[in-house]
Write a protein that holds these residues in place. Sequence first.
Motif, mmCIF file in Angstrom:
data_model
loop_
_atom_site.group_PDB
_atom_site.id
_atom_site.type_symbol
_atom_site.label_atom_id
_atom_site.label_comp_id
_atom_site.label_asym_id
_atom_site.label_seq_id
_atom_site.Cartn_x
_atom_site.Cartn_y
_atom_site.Cartn_z
ATOM 1 N N PRO A 27 0.803 -1.226 0.000
ATOM 2 C CA PRO A 27 0.000 0.000 0.000
ATOM 3 C C PRO A 27 0.832 1.270 0.000
ATOM 4 N N LYS A 28 1.923 1.288 0.765
ATOM 5 C CA LYS A 28 2.732 2.496 0.870
ATOM 6 C C LYS A 28 3.588 2.751 -0.372
ATOM 7 N N ASP A 29 3.553 1.834 -1.344
ATOM 8 C CA ASP A 29 4.264 2.071 -2.603
ATOM 9 C C ASP A 29 3.483 3.027 -3.499
ATOM 10 N N ALA A 30 2.223 3.251 -3.185
ATOM 11 C CA ALA A 30 1.411 4.171 -3.990
ATOM 12 C C ALA A 30 1.919 5.594 -3.831
ATOM 13 N N GLY A 31 1.857 6.352 -4.919
ATOM 14 C CA GLY A 31 2.292 7.745 -4.873
ATOM 15 C C GLY A 31 2.977 8.156 -6.161
ATOM 16 N N GLN A 76 2.633 8.378 -11.655
ATOM 17 C CA GLN A 76 1.867 8.044 -10.456
ATOM 18 C C GLN A 76 1.581 6.556 -10.404
ATOM 19 N N VAL A 77 1.719 5.988 -9.216
ATOM 20 C CA VAL A 77 1.395 4.581 -8.982
ATOM 21 C C VAL A 77 0.184 4.522 -8.049
ATOM 22 N N THR A 78 -0.860 3.833 -8.484
ATOM 23 C CA THR A 78 -2.064 3.628 -7.688
ATOM 24 C C THR A 78 -2.123 2.181 -7.229
ATOM 25 N N TYR A 79 -2.497 1.970 -5.970
ATOM 26 C CA TYR A 79 -2.516 0.626 -5.378
ATOM 27 C C TYR A 79 -3.937 0.075 -5.332
ATOM 28 N N GLY A 80 -4.060 -1.201 -5.638
ATOM 29 C CA GLY A 80 -5.347 -1.882 -5.533
ATOM 30 C C GLY A 80 -5.146 -3.330 -5.121
ATOM 31 N N ALA A 81 -6.177 -3.915 -4.492
ATOM 32 C CA ALA A 81 -6.104 -5.317 -4.066
ATOM 33 C C ALA A 81 -7.404 -6.016 -4.421
ATOM 34 N N LEU A 82 -7.301 -7.138 -5.101
ATOM 35 C CA LEU A 82 -8.484 -7.916 -5.450
ATOM 36 C C LEU A 82 -9.152 -8.444 -4.186
#
Length: 262
Positions: A105-109, A127-133
């Motif tokens: 999660p903290k890799d987003a940004g 930009q990197v957006t985080y998601g989880a199935l």
Amino acid sequence: MFWLLLYVVVVDALVASFEVIASNQHLLAVRGRPAVLGCEFTPDSDLSNLVVTWQRQEDSRVVHSFYYQQDQLDRQCPKYRNRTSLNVSELYKGNASLRIAAIRPKDAGWYLCIVTNTKGTGRVSMQVTYGALYSEPRLSIHVNSSALKVQFETEGFPKPEVIWLGEHNRNLSYHLEIYGQTEDGLYFVKSICEAQKPMLNVTFILKNPLLNQHLQRQVFLNYDTTDHVIIALVALSVVCILLIIGIIWLAVQKQNKHRSSL
């Protein structure tokens, strides 16, 4: 004066010919999977003067560095240690893409790719957006004297869209609980639908629009109340039989005590 103008023109031409480009300025990264942040630049066959620096844009944390023809990770942020890599053979082709293993999660940004070689210096942001199935929904059914409750639990990110449908695709009312993010950056979701009739036929739908995930689970249950009446009658009969046996036993004991006293 002529040579000075010529020098300026040549320098401007070299700088203008150097570019740093993001392959994708918005990357959607999925939990636990590797992510590749694409960065391309005008190549130079000599890597001795190449410097590649990846860093977080918001606070300049170093994510990965390459110079003197090798990785230089002394100043790397500890959260990225042993998780990042460049393909050195691709650097000759002008490919400075960064691979980050097991996205968190903290890799987003926002990230910056900064490249310098003999042809110039440039940078590009992405930009990197985080998601989880969402995980497979866990089903539980609660029964009481007046109602049936169907419950599903699951985890994922971001917050989902939840729908309950009855017969003929009729929207049903339901209860939804979404708990704060866990250490893995997931939302814990619990949803309950209640029915007031013996036969239950409902469909649970969960959508994660960010990752285009669509989960749909149908529950069909025929709850026959007569079975519970029979069980209650049987239980009552057992109690009555035990009560009669107890009364007979007490009567026998009393009679035996009377005989022994004569």
